[in-house]
Design an enzyme around this catalytic site. Structure first.
Site, mmCIF file in Angstrom:
data_model
loop_
_atom_site.group_PDB
_atom_site.id
_atom_site.type_symbol
_atom_site.label_atom_id
_atom_site.label_comp_id
_atom_site.label_asym_id
_atom_site.label_seq_id
_atom_site.Cartn_x
_atom_site.Cartn_y
_atom_site.Cartn_z
ATOM 1 N N PHE A 159 1.431 0.557 1.323
ATOM 2 C CA PHE A 159 2.605 -0.125 0.777
ATOM 3 C C PHE A 159 3.530 0.952 0.224
ATOM 4 C CE2 PHE A 159 5.067 -2.311 -2.449
ATOM 5 C CZ PHE A 159 5.403 -3.487 -1.804
ATOM 6 N N ASP A 208 -5.417 2.226 -6.007
ATOM 7 C CA ASP A 208 -4.520 1.090 -6.194
ATOM 8 C C ASP A 208 -5.291 -0.164 -5.777
ATOM 9 O OD1 ASP A 208 -2.663 -0.976 -5.769
ATOM 10 O OD2 ASP A 208 -1.042 0.460 -5.433
ATOM 11 N N TYR A 240 0.142 -10.194 -10.177
ATOM 12 C CA TYR A 240 0.797 -11.388 -9.611
ATOM 13 C C TYR A 240 0.286 -11.768 -8.229
ATOM 14 C CZ TYR A 240 3.712 -7.606 -7.716
ATOM 15 O OH TYR A 240 4.147 -6.444 -7.127
ATOM 16 N N LYS A 241 -0.646 -10.991 -7.668
ATOM 17 C CA LYS A 241 -1.219 -11.365 -6.375
ATOM 18 C C LYS A 241 -2.480 -12.207 -6.626
ATOM 19 C CE LYS A 241 1.062 -7.499 -4.116
ATOM 20 N NZ LYS A 241 1.009 -6.070 -3.793
ATOM 21 N N ARG A 269 0.779 -12.277 8.158
ATOM 22 C CA ARG A 269 -0.312 -12.137 7.186
ATOM 23 C C ARG A 269 -0.697 -13.496 6.621
ATOM 24 N NH1 ARG A 269 0.662 -8.095 2.314
ATOM 25 N NH2 ARG A 269 2.140 -9.747 1.861
#
Ligand SMILES: *Cc1c(COP(=O)(O)O)cnc(C)c1O
Length: 417
Positions: free
Chosen positions: A131, A202, A227-228, A376
């Site tokens: 990412f 990460d 927030y995931k 995804r």
């Protein structure tokens, strides 16, 4: 539960739901009628209790108690309090995790700290396909430091070979954001240590998605977002981990007043707080922090081994359904077929993935698209059911078989994909 041989029928999927030990958690989330939400790997669903907590923090802590709430509601300690709640979910100890700032900012802080602990070494090993923000932050830090650091990019199979005596730190994402491929945290961290380097992980796509054991792997630093999979709310605070053995020695350069050893002395010169607290920077978004705590409180009651078991069942069944029902439509699988190498998402490839995903979303199945060709689907065991998987695959079959996705309305590109 034999997932590889389960008959692919709606009845068999309904039976798995009936037996699911995590089933009760679904009621704790506010999911809209008629929506199959397979994007919790990008923005987790809202816990129902979040609304009441948001109301309480605005109407009582803020509107009524006003500034007293820094003390009476424990606002100042929120980064530590939430960090201690998150710690068991990621294999960290009390006093090793802060919930604070954004992921990118935390990458900057812990990478700077790691480089300062290895002043004679100039190489950072990172995954080029990660990412982008992690790599962008590292590039910004390298340029800002002006000390001749270099980023050595390697992809998953080349990472070990990229680690040598010049490496100060490896900075990698545990589960790949596009493919869901899991890197071997334990093995790579051991190789980094063997070479005298530090390991930064990460956890954006693994915290809350699968068991993580930072201290078991002897990780040095880590970051991630709330927030995931942790359901912390849009723009919710991120987190950072500093292994206890580095606390006291490790320093970070964003030396705001919250990292000062005596913030309320208001002295002229910076002096770092003794331990983890020096990794704070400044005033935190209290409303977001308060809501994020609701998501963490749910994880305190959830068994990560059960979450992993269900996650693998959900993703394996989705892959089987796509193979069987949609095999003739040109989809490829970008995620590992081997369940042990897969996080909690399934990435399909398709040459015209964007309009297909838009058509799916219009028909109530929410996943997302990642350029150039990836669809995804995130599977979040606390609120994704086996019937969701069945219905999602059926919807995919229908929009492909009917050519629904070819309607021009699905080709217009939105700002956020
Ligand atoms: C989601 C994600 C981020 C998000 O970064 P922010 O600074 O919170 O916007 C960072 N890194 C990875 C690997 C991610 O998956």
């Amino acid at each position: 539960m034999q997932i590889d041989t389960l008959p692919l029928t709606a009845e068999a999927f309904a039976a798995l739901d009936a037996d699911d030990p995590l089933r009760a958690f679904r009621d704790e989330f506010a999911l809209p009628e008629g929506v199959i939400y397979l994007d919790g790997n990008s923005l987790g669903a809202a816990p129902k209790a979040a609304l009441a907590r948001a109301q309480e923090v605005v109407s009582r802590e803020w509107a009524t108690d006003l500034i007293k709430s820094w003390n009476t509601a424990g606002w100042f300690e929120l980064p530590e309090r939430l960090g201690d709640k998150l710690a068991p979910v990621i294999g960290a100890g009390a006093g090793e995790v802060l919930v604070t700032d954004a992921t990118g900012l935390n990458v900057f802080k812990v990478l700077a700290a790691a480089l300062a602990l290895r002043p004679d070494r100039k190489v950072i090993v990172m995954e080029g396909s990660n990412f982008p923000t992690d790599n962008y932050m590292a590039q910004g830090l390298v340029e800002f430091l002006g000390q001749g650091h270099q980023i050595r990019f390697a992809e998953k199979d080349d990472i070990l070979a990229a680690i040598d005596q010049d490496v100060a730190a490896v900075c990698l994402t545990h589960v790949h954001y596009k493919t869901g491929h899991i890197l071997d945290m334990q093995g790579i961290t051991a190789a980094a240590h063997q070479a005298g380097a530090l390991a930064i992980w990460d956890l954006c796509h693994s915290a809350g998605a699968m068991p993580v054991d930072l201290n078991g792997a002897r990780a040095d630093f880590a970051v991630g977002c709330s927030y995931k999979y942790l359901n912390g709310g849009p723009g919710g605070p991120a987190f950072l981990f500093v292994a206890r053995r580095h606390q006291g020695e490790a320093r970070q350069p964003l030396t705001g007043w919250w990292g000062h050893k005596a913030p309320f002395a208001f002295s002229r010169d910076y002096a770092p707080a003794p331990g983890l607290a020096r990794f704070r920077t400044g005033t935190q978004p209290i409303l977001s922090m308060a809501v994020a705590e609701v998501g963490l409180d749910i994880f305190a009651r959830a068994d990560m081994a059960l979450i992993r078991q269900k996650s693998l069942a959900l993703t394996s069944l989705f892959i089987r359904l796509v193979d069987e029902r949609c095999g003739s439509f040109g989809f490829g699988l970008a995620s590992p077929r081997d369940a042990d190498a897969r996080g909690s998402q399934v990435a399909l490839t398709h040459a015209t993935g964007y309009p297909i995903m838009k058509a799916l979303i219009a028909h109530g199945v929410i996943g997302d698209f990642r350029a150039p060709d990836i669809l995804r689907f995130g599977f979040t065991p606390l609120y994704t059911s086996y019937m969701d998987v069945w219905n999602a695959a059926e919807t995919l079959y229908r929009i492909m078989a009917s050519d629904e996705w070819k309607k021009p309305v699905y080709s217009a590109v939105d700002a956020v994909t």
